[in-house]
Design an enzyme around this catalytic site. Structure first.
Site, short mmCIF file in Angstrom:
data_model
loop_
_atom_site.label_atom_id
_atom_site.label_comp_id
_atom_site.label_asym_id
_atom_site.label_seq_id
_atom_site.Cartn_x
_atom_site.Cartn_y
_atom_site.Cartn_z
N HIS A 174 56.47 -17.21 -13.57
CA HIS A 174 57.82 -17.51 -14.06
C HIS A 174 57.99 -19.02 -14.06
CE1 HIS A 174 62.32 -16.24 -14.05
NE2 HIS A 174 62.19 -17.45 -14.56
N HIS B 24 57.45 -24.76 -9.27
CA HIS B 24 56.30 -23.97 -8.81
C HIS B 24 55.26 -23.94 -9.92
CE1 HIS B 24 58.98 -21.07 -10.67
NE2 HIS B 24 59.77 -21.03 -9.61
N GLU C 67 57.41 -14.65 -17.42
CA GLU C 67 58.86 -14.47 -17.34
C GLU C 67 59.56 -15.80 -17.56
OE1 GLU C 67 58.93 -11.05 -13.82
OE2 GLU C 67 59.56 -13.12 -13.37
N HIS D 102 61.88 -7.63 -8.10
CA HIS D 102 62.75 -8.49 -7.30
C HIS D 102 63.00 -7.85 -5.94
CE1 HIS D 102 65.07 -12.26 -7.29
NE2 HIS D 102 65.70 -11.67 -6.28
N ASP D 103 62.41 -8.43 -4.92
CA ASP D 103 62.58 -8.02 -3.52
C ASP D 103 61.98 -6.65 -3.21
OD1 ASP D 103 63.75 -10.41 -2.92
OD2 ASP D 103 65.81 -9.66 -2.87
N GLY E 160 56.17 -10.63 -5.99
CA GLY E 160 55.61 -11.92 -5.61
C GLY E 160 55.97 -12.33 -4.20
#
Length: 239
Positions: free
Chosen positions: A43, A50, A70, A190-191, A213
């Site tokens: 992403h 990052h 993403e 996500h999470d 991730g």
């Protein structure tokens, strides 16, 4: 079996904190694929805090599974994706200064915007997914803008899983049912973690892919990357 795509943003975050090339995102991607993951997700953000643009191009020839990029579809992002031609692009409406993704698309409100952008990607042969809150009424508009898949934004599920997992998953199940009715593929991310992934995977009909991730990289600090990838694959296995 639901596919596992590993988001390697956190590898880049650690590298950038010190500078240089350690840990290497390209080596990480290669090893993660060797360990059995079905894809690599990145992403890139405009500030390159990052994943950098250089990383995107360096990774392309090394991702032999599925490359998923993403991001918020600004023009620079669109042009980069069209040049790199990953297997999948996931459109995420995050603000430039967001720490992490924090909402899905309102596919009705942004209908014209999404339809135009998705047409560009599909004309280039790139499968397109839109990040979506678990809101069944928005699925129809995701279909009408031309998306191939939706990616369910699972932060609310993860937060509520330990409180009441049946209640936490209900809006995701309801949204998935509608997506199946429209013939849309279903991704999620996500999470998601080793703790909550299996229940989610077992209860979302026709879940094609999860992108994980932060939790995976964090757990790998204790378990090792190979053991962690294998543990996630076992959570996704249907016995």
């Amino acid at each position: 079996m639901t596919k596992l795509s590993v988001n390697i943003n956190k590898i880049a975050t650690i590298r950038n904190a010190r500078g240089g090339e350690t840990p290497s995102v390209t080596e990480a991607a290669t090893k993660i694929q060797e360990f059995g993951a079905h894809g690599i997700t990145i992403h890139p953000r405009p500030d390159e805090r990052h994943i950098t643009r250089k990383d995107v191009y360096d990774l392309k020839p090394l991702v032999t599974t599925e490359f998923n990029i993403e991001g918020n579809p600004h023009r620079d992002f669109i042009d980069m994706v069209l040049e790199v031609k990953p297997e999948q692009v996931t459109l995420v409406p995050d603000a430039d200064d967001a720490i992490t993704s924090n909402a899905g698309w309102d596919t009705k409100k942004h209908f014209d915007f999404l339809k135009e952008i998705i047409a560009e990607f599909k004309n280039a042969g790139i499968r397109t997914s839109v990040f979506l809150d678990p809101t069944p009424e928005l699925v129809e508009y995701a279909f009408k803008v031309g998306a191939d898949r939706i990616e369910l934004y699972t932060e609310a599920y993860a937060k509520n899983y330990t409180i009441n997992k049946e209640q936490a998953i209900k809006p995701y199940y309801d949204t998935a049912v509608v997506a199946n009715e429209f013939g849309l593929g279903i991704n999620a991310g996500h999470d998601l973690s080793l703790e909550n992934l299996k229940y989610f995977s077992d209860n979302i009909p026709n879940l094609l892919e999860v992108s994980i991730g932060h939790a995976l990289v964090s757990e790998a600090l204790y378990m090792g990357m190979e053991n962690t990838v294998q543990a996630y694959l076992k959570r996704l296995a249907k016995w």
